[in-house]
Scaffold this active site. Structure first.
Site, PDB file in Angstrom:
ATOM      1  N   TYR A 197       5.632 -10.210   7.094  1.00 18.99           N
ATOM      2  CA  TYR A 197       5.734  -8.230   6.990  1.00 18.99           C
ATOM      3  C   TYR A 197       6.527  -7.678   8.621  1.00 18.99           C
ATOM      4  CZ  TYR A 197       3.536  -6.991   2.833  1.00 18.99           C
ATOM      5  OH  TYR A 197       2.947  -7.264   1.736  1.00 18.99           O
ATOM      6  N   ASP A 239       0.451  -0.834   0.129  1.00 17.84           N
ATOM      7  CA  ASP A 239       0.305   0.061  -0.064  1.00 17.84           C
ATOM      8  C   ASP A 239       0.921   1.295   0.189  1.00 17.84           C
ATOM      9  OD1 ASP A 239      -2.590  -1.361  -0.229  1.00 17.84           O
ATOM     10  OD2 ASP A 239      -2.983  -1.257   2.448  1.00 17.84           O
TER      11      ASP A 239
END
Length: 277
Positions: free
Chosen positions: A116, A62
């Site tokens: 992540y 994103d």
């Protein structure tokens, strides 16, 4: 076909995927490949712009999200090394490793796990409560209440989820077989709420049982800036670090880190000075 590991500072970009009229990481990559003249001459007409044959990327981060191990793969000439790639990429995007892969390799679909890291500023948070909340999400669950995506299968398997303290920061690490839109950032918000005592540990179990909490109690996403795509794994694929390209990446990100540290000291002075000049 060759696969490249690509690191980038996501703050200047509106995400990875191409978008009209705003800068994205993918546009910068494709601009570099156009300059290097390695785009396919017979590109499909359903694409917004030409890409190399076999082109795919590991994930669509994103806006504001960074990456250490974004992976892009495509057909290219032997001379296109990470070092050569960097000659056309902007400084905030650096290729640093590569490997030859079989024809038909797909950087998105062939990935078996992604990881992540999120660096959460949380000086008052209880790391043990954060770790307990993350332990609850390990395994296979329906994450419908931790994503903004609601029109597809929302079941994922989390292989590992941990929290460790580094000064005022909590480093939240999550590895899974796949991630839904905003899943990590919403999970961070939930873990933070548990770690500071705003929610009890049962809130995690209720969140993993879609439909048991009202919409107004669902957590929103944490800010994107502290999130990094840390790793993407492919069975039988080993990337070879390009020493010169990796050193270029280290130098670029070291300079950015020095600027960030100095900026943090400046804002700390402003914060403290208005209280006790």
């Amino acid at each position: 076909m060759r696969a490249f590991r690509v690191a980038y500072d996501g703050r200047p970009y509106h995400g990875f995927q191409r978008q009209p009229d705003v800068p994205t990481v993918e546009d910068a990559i494709l601009d570099a490949l156009a300059d290097l003249d390695v785009l396919a001459s017979d590109a499909s007409t359903d694409r917004a712009r030409p890409v190399p044959r076999g082109y795919a990327a590991a994930g669509r981060t994103d806006a504001g999200v960074s990456a250490l191990a974004q992976t892009v793969a495509f057909d290219c000439p032997d001379w296109l090394t990470p070092r050569a790639f960097n000659g056309r990429l902007p400084g905030s995007i650096r290729a640093w490793a590569s490997t030859d892969v079989d024809e038909g390799f797909h950087a998105t679909h062939d990935a078996t796990s992604r990881a992540y890291d999120y660096h959460l500023y949380a000086p008052g948070a209880d790391v043990d409560r954060a770790a307990a909340a993350l332990a609850c999400v390990e395994g296979t669950h329906d994450f419908a209440d931790l994503t903004a995506a609601s029109d597809r299968d929302t079941t994922r398997t989390v292989e590992r989820a941990t929290a460790t303290r580094d000064g005022d920061l909590l480093r939240i690490h999550v590895r899974a077989d796949g991630f839904l839109w905003e899943l990590v950032r919403r999970l961070v918000s939930l873990v933070h709420a548990v770690a500071i005592g705003d929610r009890d540990l049962d809130a995690v179990s209720r969140t993993l049982d879609p439909g048991t909490i009202p919409d107004h109690e669902r957590v929103g996403p944490a800010p994107p800036g502290p999130l990094v795509l840390r790793d993407v794994t492919y069975p039988g694929v080993t990337f070879e670090r390009d020493p010169e390209a990796a050193e270029s990446a280290r130098a670029v990100f070291a300079a950015a880190n020095e600027t960030a540290v100095a900026r943090a000291a400046t804002t700390a002075l402003l914060r403290d000075g208005v209280v006790e000049p």
